[in-house]
Design a protein around this motif. Structure first.
Motif, short mmCIF file in Angstrom:
data_model
loop_
_atom_site.label_atom_id
_atom_site.label_comp_id
_atom_site.label_asym_id
_atom_site.label_seq_id
_atom_site.Cartn_x
_atom_site.Cartn_y
_atom_site.Cartn_z
N ASP A 1 -59.72 -81.17 29.97
CA ASP A 1 -59.86 -81.64 28.60
C ASP A 1 -58.58 -82.34 28.17
O ASP A 1 -57.51 -82.11 28.74
N LYS A 2 -58.72 -83.22 27.14
CA LYS A 2 -57.60 -84.01 26.67
C LYS A 2 -56.69 -83.20 25.78
O LYS A 2 -57.13 -82.33 25.03
N GLY A 3 -55.41 -83.55 25.86
CA GLY A 3 -54.42 -83.00 24.95
C GLY A 3 -54.07 -83.99 23.87
O GLY A 3 -54.92 -84.72 23.37
N GLU A 4 -52.78 -84.06 23.51
CA GLU A 4 -52.32 -84.93 22.43
C GLU A 4 -52.22 -86.41 22.82
O GLU A 4 -52.46 -87.30 22.02
N VAL A 5 -51.81 -86.67 24.07
CA VAL A 5 -51.50 -88.04 24.49
C VAL A 5 -52.17 -88.36 25.83
O VAL A 5 -51.50 -88.64 26.83
N PRO A 6 -53.51 -88.41 25.92
CA PRO A 6 -54.19 -88.59 27.21
C PRO A 6 -54.33 -90.04 27.68
O PRO A 6 -54.63 -90.28 28.86
N ASN A 7 -54.11 -91.02 26.77
CA ASN A 7 -54.39 -92.41 27.14
C ASN A 7 -53.50 -92.88 28.27
O ASN A 7 -52.29 -92.73 28.24
N GLY A 8 -54.14 -93.50 29.28
CA GLY A 8 -53.41 -94.02 30.42
C GLY A 8 -53.34 -93.06 31.59
O GLY A 8 -52.75 -93.39 32.63
N TYR A 9 -53.95 -91.89 31.44
CA TYR A 9 -53.89 -90.86 32.48
C TYR A 9 -55.30 -90.34 32.79
O TYR A 9 -56.19 -90.39 31.95
N ASN A 10 -55.42 -89.82 34.00
CA ASN A 10 -56.64 -89.10 34.39
C ASN A 10 -56.25 -87.86 35.19
O ASN A 10 -55.20 -87.84 35.85
N VAL A 11 -57.10 -86.84 35.12
CA VAL A 11 -56.84 -85.63 35.88
C VAL A 11 -58.12 -85.18 36.57
O VAL A 11 -59.23 -85.62 36.22
N SER A 12 -57.96 -84.29 37.52
CA SER A 12 -59.08 -83.64 38.18
C SER A 12 -58.64 -82.22 38.54
O SER A 12 -57.45 -81.94 38.65
N ARG A 13 -59.60 -81.35 38.70
CA ARG A 13 -59.28 -79.97 39.07
C ARG A 13 -60.38 -79.49 40.02
O ARG A 13 -61.36 -78.88 39.61
N SER A 14 -60.22 -79.80 41.28
CA SER A 14 -61.23 -79.43 42.26
C SER A 14 -60.99 -78.02 42.81
O SER A 14 -61.92 -77.39 43.34
N THR A 15 -59.79 -77.52 42.70
CA THR A 15 -59.48 -76.16 43.15
C THR A 15 -58.68 -75.45 42.07
O THR A 15 -58.12 -76.08 41.18
N THR A 16 -58.60 -74.13 42.17
CA THR A 16 -57.79 -73.38 41.22
C THR A 16 -56.31 -73.74 41.35
O THR A 16 -55.57 -73.77 40.38
N GLU A 17 -55.87 -74.03 42.58
CA GLU A 17 -54.45 -74.20 42.85
C GLU A 17 -53.88 -75.56 42.42
O GLU A 17 -52.72 -75.65 42.07
N ASP A 18 -54.69 -76.61 42.47
CA ASP A 18 -54.15 -77.96 42.32
C ASP A 18 -54.64 -78.65 41.05
O ASP A 18 -55.82 -78.55 40.69
N PHE A 19 -53.74 -79.42 40.44
CA PHE A 19 -54.08 -80.13 39.20
C PHE A 19 -53.32 -81.46 39.21
O PHE A 19 -52.32 -81.62 38.53
N PRO A 20 -53.80 -82.46 39.94
CA PRO A 20 -53.08 -83.73 40.01
C PRO A 20 -53.29 -84.59 38.76
O PRO A 20 -54.35 -84.56 38.13
N LEU A 21 -52.27 -85.37 38.44
CA LEU A 21 -52.29 -86.30 37.31
C LEU A 21 -52.22 -87.72 37.85
O LEU A 21 -51.31 -88.05 38.60
N ARG A 22 -53.15 -88.56 37.46
CA ARG A 22 -53.26 -89.91 37.97
C ARG A 22 -52.87 -90.93 36.91
O ARG A 22 -53.36 -90.86 35.78
N LEU A 23 -51.99 -91.86 37.29
CA LEU A 23 -51.67 -93.02 36.46
C LEU A 23 -52.30 -94.23 37.15
O LEU A 23 -51.97 -94.54 38.30
N GLU A 24 -53.23 -94.90 36.50
CA GLU A 24 -53.95 -95.99 37.15
C GLU A 24 -53.22 -97.33 37.04
O GLU A 24 -53.11 -98.05 38.01
N LEU A 25 -52.75 -97.68 35.88
CA LEU A 25 -52.05 -98.96 35.66
C LEU A 25 -50.75 -98.63 34.93
O LEU A 25 -50.72 -98.58 33.71
N ALA A 26 -49.71 -98.42 35.70
CA ALA A 26 -48.46 -97.94 35.10
C ALA A 26 -47.90 -98.96 34.10
O ALA A 26 -47.91 -100.18 34.34
N ALA A 27 -47.41 -98.43 32.98
CA ALA A 27 -46.80 -99.24 31.93
C ALA A 27 -45.42 -98.67 31.61
O ALA A 27 -45.18 -97.47 31.81
N PRO A 28 -44.50 -99.51 31.11
CA PRO A 28 -43.16 -99.01 30.78
C PRO A 28 -43.18 -97.82 29.82
O PRO A 28 -42.29 -96.96 29.88
#
Lengths: 113, 111
Positions: free
Chosen positions: A56-83
């Protein structure tokens, strides 16, 4: 226990590039969080997850994506990096229930140029 | 959004008690107050938390007012290594149990 492990520690990206910040915890925590911290500021919540398959989204989710396929891992994805995404990123985890503290990783320092 | 208010900065003499205040006037009955500190750009370090009773551990004491609208973190004998930014946080009692950080109090311990 290693606790919360974040990789990489440092990264420099060019504008428009993409990358994934890795976060893993070995404490069997249900809840995981991603925060960003800009210089001289407090932490802002980007995304959180209460268990595998649930995010679920927090305060500032724009520009990021996440996934949680396992209990252990929680990667954060930046698709089009900006300054504006130049920041220190912290991952954290905790057990379910409000009487349990957050455990933080050591952070990833990201610079977008 | 942050649900707490803290002074932006404080000084404390080495060896004296450091008392860091926090207002959380909108806190709900089942929401805990947590304190963390952050040294330089390291990950925040957990200090202490409480619901309505005063709490003490090896690092600090936490005093929560009876109406729960404010609290004070006490470092009984501040050292130079206690210089850090201290965050008071209310853990939201919702599905995600989110922790929302404010801007914290920058504590400087003076020799």
């Amino acid at each position: 226990n290693a606790g919360v492990t974040q990789t990489p520690k440092f990264r420099i990206l060019k504008i428009g590039q993409s990358m994934t910040l890795q976060c893993a915890q070995d404490m069997n925590h249900n809840y995981m969080y991603w925060y960003r911290q800009d210089p001289g500021m407090g932490l802002k919540l980007i995304y959180y997850s209460v268990g595998a398959g649930i995010t679920d989204k927090g305060e500032v989710p724009n520009g990021y994506n996440v996934s949680r396929s396992t209990t252990e891992d929680f990667p954060l994805r930046l698709e089009l990096a900006a300054p504006s995404q130049t920041s220190v990123y912290f991952c954290a985890s905790t057990r379910q229930g409000s009487n349990s503290p957050l455990h933080f990783g050591n952070g990833t320092r990201l610079t977008v140029t | 959004d942050a649900k707490t208010t803290q002074p932006p900065s404080m000084d404390c003499a080495e060896g004296r008690a450091a008392n860091l205040p926090c207002n959380h006037s909108t806190i709900s009955g089942n929401e805990y107050v947590y304190w963390y500190r952050q040294i330089h750009s390291q990950g925040p370090q957990y200090i202490i938390h409480g619901l309505k009773n005063n709490e003490t551990n090896e690092m600090a004491s936490l005093i929560i007012t009876e109406d729960r609208k404010s609290s004070t973190l006490i470092l009984p004998h501040a050292t130079l290594r206690d210089t850090a930014v201290y965050y008071c946080i209310v853990r939201v009692a919702s599905t995600g149990n989110q922790f929302y950080f404010g801007t914290g109090t920058s504590l400087t311990v003076i020799p």
